[in-house]
Design an enzyme around this catalytic site. Structure first.
Site, PDB file in Angstrom:
ATOM      1  N   LYS A 173     -20.367   3.231  -1.705  1.00  9.66           N
ATOM      2  CA  LYS A 173     -21.188   4.436  -1.828  1.00  9.66           C
ATOM      3  C   LYS A 173     -22.148   4.578  -1.099  1.00  9.66           C
ATOM      4  O   LYS A 173     -22.775   4.312  -0.307  1.00  9.66           O
ATOM      5  CB  LYS A 173     -21.687   3.736  -3.763  1.00  9.66           C
ATOM      6  CG  LYS A 173     -21.852   4.445  -4.745  1.00  9.66           C
ATOM      7  CD  LYS A 173     -21.042   4.572  -5.389  1.00  9.66           C
ATOM      8  CE  LYS A 173     -20.773   5.886  -5.839  1.00  9.66           C
ATOM      9  NZ  LYS A 173     -19.824   5.820  -7.405  1.00  9.66           N
TER      10      LYS A 173
ATOM     11  N   ASP B 250     -18.660  12.240  -6.463  1.00 10.49           N
ATOM     12  CA  ASP B 250     -19.870  11.353  -7.227  1.00 10.49           C
ATOM     13  C   ASP B 250     -20.823  12.553  -7.570  1.00 10.49           C
ATOM     14  O   ASP B 250     -20.499  13.826  -7.933  1.00 10.49           O
ATOM     15  CB  ASP B 250     -20.325  10.101  -6.790  1.00 10.49           C
ATOM     16  CG  ASP B 250     -20.461   8.922  -8.498  1.00 10.49           C
ATOM     17  OD1 ASP B 250     -19.322   8.918  -9.157  1.00 10.49           O
ATOM     18  OD2 ASP B 250     -22.113   9.217  -8.645  1.00 10.49           O
TER      19      ASP B 250
HETATM   20  P1  NDP Z   1     -21.242  15.248 -12.287  1.00  9.74           P
HETATM   21  O1  NDP Z   1     -22.492  15.882 -11.083  1.00  9.74           O
HETATM   22  O2  NDP Z   1     -19.517  16.264 -12.396  1.00  9.74           O
HETATM   23  O3  NDP Z   1     -21.685  14.931 -13.586  1.00  9.74           O
HETATM   24  C1  NDP Z   1     -22.821  14.206 -14.429  1.00  9.74           C
HETATM   25  C2  NDP Z   1     -22.779  14.854 -15.331  1.00  9.74           C
HETATM   26  O4  NDP Z   1     -24.279  13.834 -16.036  1.00  9.74           O
HETATM   27  C3  NDP Z   1     -23.737  15.764 -15.673  1.00  9.74           C
HETATM   28  O5  NDP Z   1     -23.288  16.208 -17.128  1.00  9.74           O
HETATM   29  C4  NDP Z   1     -24.696  16.247 -15.546  1.00  9.74           C
HETATM   30  O6  NDP Z   1     -25.793  16.818 -16.130  1.00  9.74           O
HETATM   31  C5  NDP Z   1     -25.212  14.845 -16.556  1.00  9.74           C
HETATM   32  N1  NDP Z   1     -26.372  13.601 -15.671  1.00  9.74           N
HETATM   33  C6  NDP Z   1     -26.405  13.839 -14.291  1.00  9.74           C
HETATM   34  N2  NDP Z   1     -27.486  12.855 -14.393  1.00  9.74           N
HETATM   35  C7  NDP Z   1     -27.918  12.306 -15.972  1.00  9.74           C
HETATM   36  C8  NDP Z   1     -29.233  11.499 -15.579  1.00  9.74           C
HETATM   37  N3  NDP Z   1     -29.911  11.341 -15.093  1.00  9.74           N
HETATM   38  N4  NDP Z   1     -29.341  11.684 -17.171  1.00  9.74           N
HETATM   39  C9  NDP Z   1     -28.853  11.915 -17.880  1.00  9.74           C
HETATM   40  N5  NDP Z   1     -27.297  13.366 -17.017  1.00  9.74           N
HETATM   41  C10 NDP Z   1     -27.454  12.866 -16.474  1.00  9.74           C
HETATM   42  O7  NDP Z   1     -20.575  13.986 -11.673  1.00  9.74           O
HETATM   43  P2  NDP Z   1     -18.776  12.960 -12.726  1.00  9.74           P
HETATM   44  O8  NDP Z   1     -18.469  13.570 -13.863  1.00  9.74           O
HETATM   45  O9  NDP Z   1     -18.630  12.501 -11.509  1.00  9.74           O
HETATM   46  O10 NDP Z   1     -19.946  11.082 -12.564  1.00  9.74           O
HETATM   47  C11 NDP Z   1     -20.387  10.821 -14.065  1.00  9.74           C
HETATM   48  C12 NDP Z   1     -20.591   8.865 -14.128  1.00  9.74           C
HETATM   49  O11 NDP Z   1     -19.364   8.846 -13.961  1.00  9.74           O
HETATM   50  C13 NDP Z   1     -20.844   8.857 -12.772  1.00  9.74           C
HETATM   51  O12 NDP Z   1     -21.957   7.600 -13.138  1.00  9.74           O
HETATM   52  C14 NDP Z   1     -20.030   8.345 -12.053  1.00  9.74           C
HETATM   53  O13 NDP Z   1     -20.434   7.210 -10.791  1.00  9.74           O
HETATM   54  C15 NDP Z   1     -19.007   7.669 -12.296  1.00  9.74           C
HETATM   55  N6  NDP Z   1     -17.929   7.809 -11.380  1.00  9.74           N
HETATM   56  C16 NDP Z   1     -17.324   9.160 -11.841  1.00  9.74           C
HETATM   57  C17 NDP Z   1     -16.026   9.438 -10.912  1.00  9.74           C
HETATM   58  C18 NDP Z   1     -15.381  10.385 -10.525  1.00  9.74           C
HETATM   59  O14 NDP Z   1     -14.273  10.437  -9.995  1.00  9.74           O
HETATM   60  N7  NDP Z   1     -16.470  12.660 -10.231  1.00  9.74           N
HETATM   61  C19 NDP Z   1     -15.285   7.779 -10.716  1.00  9.74           C
HETATM   62  C20 NDP Z   1     -15.904   7.093 -11.383  1.00  9.74           C
HETATM   63  C21 NDP Z   1     -17.228   7.410 -12.083  1.00  9.74           C
HETATM   64  P3  NDP Z   1     -26.561  17.909 -15.581  1.00  9.74           P
HETATM   65  O15 NDP Z   1     -25.449  19.228 -15.430  1.00  9.74           O
HETATM   66  O16 NDP Z   1     -27.790  18.182 -15.916  1.00  9.74           O
HETATM   67  O17 NDP Z   1     -26.920  17.766 -13.935  1.00  9.74           O
HETATM   68  O1  2IT Z   2     -18.025   5.795  -8.955  1.00 15.65           O
HETATM   69  C1  2IT Z   2     -16.582   6.291  -8.307  1.00 15.65           C
HETATM   70  O2  2IT Z   2     -15.466   5.526  -8.199  1.00 15.65           O
HETATM   71  C2  2IT Z   2     -15.813   7.255  -7.680  1.00 15.65           C
HETATM   72  N1  2IT Z   2     -17.457   8.278  -7.985  1.00 15.65           N
HETATM   73  C3  2IT Z   2     -15.556   7.267  -6.668  1.00 15.65           C
HETATM   74  C4  2IT Z   2     -14.463   7.150  -5.557  1.00 15.65           C
HETATM   75  C5  2IT Z   2     -13.661   7.478  -4.659  1.00 15.65           C
HETATM   76  O3  2IT Z   2     -13.389   7.031  -4.166  1.00 15.65           O
HETATM   77  O4  2IT Z   2     -12.746   8.210  -4.840  1.00 15.65           O
END
Ligand code: NDP
Ligand code: 2IT
Length: 448
Positions: free
Chosen positions: A129, A169
């Site tokens: 990460k 992420d």
């Molecule tokens: P994005 O940046 O696309 O979206 C994040 C969302 O969460 C936004 O709505 C954001 O609000 C909100 N957010 C972020 N930080 C905070 C906080 N500290 N408190 C409250 N709300 C918060 O990220 P992702 O959708 O990609 O990621 C979301 C989660 O999923 C994370 O935990 C990530 O690690 C996990 N994840 C992501 C993957 C991926 O493929 N993208 C894969 C697996 C897991 P705002 O718009 O106000 O910033």
């Molecule tokens: O938390 C996660 O699994 C991710 N942000 C996706 C990582 C990836 O390599 O696609």
């Protein structure tokens, strides 16, 4: 649960001493060690061969300065990280997070979790990460580009298509991946699959954008079906409104659920008529604006400032998809009191440990992040396969593979939980099943 095995207790003490103040990392390691206790007791060679000691120590941590210049000509300095946790089963793989809350502790815990998650996908990827405390919010495209170029000026030395393959992420989507890829290409002269989540015009995979949210729903539907339930007719609350949340809402709705709430880091919207996802996409994906704007054109909806209140909305299924530690013990108790029968994690570690224990004790189906949200990285691995073949599968082909992987993950973790005496505890099952493959690969490769 508490650690009982004396070797594991000593190992945990060492982790605490070696990582002082890294609370999130310590909590995560402890929780995994507790789950794998029965495995360690059944397989003493894991202790004798030092596998556990190696497993809790990241293979490499890179920490670097990221200087960049804003539109007004002012210099800013952020800190960048890449934690390469484990390469026993494949090249390091995991996302990059850009958010002011990013610290070495956060990146280390996410890399540790990623190793187990990637193992569960069944695909050949190790765990890593990275990220920075840079906040893309409110920055111009050019500022984001200059930051990404500076970040890659250091990161490129540590990554490669057969070595370490970052992705998105929090705060890293198609725009950031594009800038990072362009700079890697410029620095190395290589056009290769060094990042995933790329745009479709330069090597990205169809369905990668949707994969984490869709995968979460495929996993959750399988878990629900095994308990005689389904998304059909269910009321669902989804936190966040980013990549994972958006496509979780889309798939849950396709599967027959009504999603009534979403949030961002400022507050949440509640629309009892069902969220109008096209409107949310327009606000968050296209305009990068705040979710509160939703209520202006949706009279049935209300907006509440602050995030944690979203869990007071009555629902059958809760899908936390924003960030770590969003569901406190108190929120879990409210969900239980309101009749919620399933919590499945789209975000990484959104539910604090006492909340997980309370949900499980109340008989709530609990889908742990490393299993439930593995669809994103699994599809990243499918992107790597397509890049290696210099070929692209159709959306339907990738989606079908994703579904098969997510259904398989459910059955693998359910069966591991049963084998090791904790039937129905999918959290423990995911830790055990993920660990077993990594441990076998580490044993085979010796002390390295
Ligand atoms: P994005 O940046 O696309 O979206 C994040 C969302 O969460 C936004 O709505 C954001 O609000 C909100 N957010 C972020 N930080 C905070 C906080 N500290 N408190 C409250 N709300 C918060 O990220 P992702 O959708 O990609 O990621 C979301 C989660 O999923 C994370 O935990 C990530 O690690 C996990 N994840 C992501 C993957 C991926 O493929 N993208 C894969 C697996 C897991 P705002 O718009 O106000 O910033
Ligand atoms: O938390 C996660 O699994 C991710 N942000 C996706 C990582 C990836 O390599 O696609």
């Amino acid at each position: 649960m508490a650690l009982k095995n004396s070797y594991l207790c000593d190992l945990m003490k060492k982790v605490e001493q070696r990582n002082p103040g890294d609370t999130q990392f310590q909590i995560t390691v402890r929780s995994v060690l507790e789950s794998i206790e029965p495995v360690v007791e059944a397989r003493p060679e894991l202790i004798e061969k030092g596998v556990l000691e190696m497993f809790v120590e990241p293979e490499r941590i890179v920490k670097f300065r990221v200087p960049w210049v804003d539109d007004a000509g002012k210099v800013h300095v952020n800190r960048g990280y890449r934690v390469q946790s484990n390469s026993a089963i494949g090249p390091y793989k995991g996302g990059l997070r850009l958010h002011p809350s990013v610290t070495e502790d956060i990146v280390k815990f996410l890399a540790f979790e990623q190793t187990l998650k990637n193992s569960l996908t069944t695909l050949p990827i190790g765990g890593a990460k990275g990220g920075s405390d840079f906040d893309p919010k409110g920055k111009s495209d050019m500022e984001v580009m200059r930051f990404c170029q500076s970040f890659m000026n250091e990161l490129y030395r540590h990554i490669g298509p057969d070595c370490d393959v970052p992705a998105g992420d929090i705060g890293v989507g198609a725009r950031e991946i594009g800038y990072l890829y362009g700079q890697y290409k410029k620095l190395t002269g290589q056009y290769c699959g060094v990042l995933t989540g790329k745009g479709l015009s330069y090597g990205g995979s169809l369905a990668r954008t949707q994969a984490t949210g869709y995968g979460l729903c495929y996993f959750t539907e399988e878990m629900l079906n095994a308990a005689g339930k389904s998304f059909k007719g269910a009321t669902v609350v989804v936190s966040g409104s980013g990549n994972v949340a958006t496509y979780a809402v889309e798939k849950a709705t396709q599967l027959g659920a009504k999603v009534v709430a979403m949030s961002d880091s400022n507050g949440y919207i509640h629309d009892p008529d069902g969220i109008d996802l096209a409107a949310v996409k327009q606000i968050k994906e296209v305009r990068r604006a705040r979710i509160k704007e939703y209520v202006a054109n949706h009279p049935s909806a209300t907006y509440t400032e602050g995030c944690s209140g979203i869990w007071t909305i009555k629902c059958d299924i809760a899908l936390p998809c924003a960030t770590q530690n969003e569901i406190s013990l108190e929120s879990a108790q409210t969900l239980i009191a309101n009749g919620c029968y399933c919590v499945s994690e789209g975000a990484n570690m959104p539910t604090v440990i006492p909340a997980i224990e309370a949900l499980q004790a109340a008989g709530v189906l609990f889908g742990p992040a490393k299993a439930a949200n593995a669809g994103g990285v699994a599809t990243s691995a499918l992107e790597m396969s397509q890049n290696s073949m210099r070929y692209s599968w159709t959306f339907e082909e990738v989606d079908a593979k994703l579904k098969q992987i997510m259904v398989g993950i459910y059955h693998n973790i359910a069966s591991a939980a049963k084998t090791y005496g904790c039937e129905g505890n999918f959290e423990a099952g995911a830790n055990i099943a993920g660990f077993l493959k990594v441990a076998d690969a580490m044993l085979a490769q010796g002390v390295c």
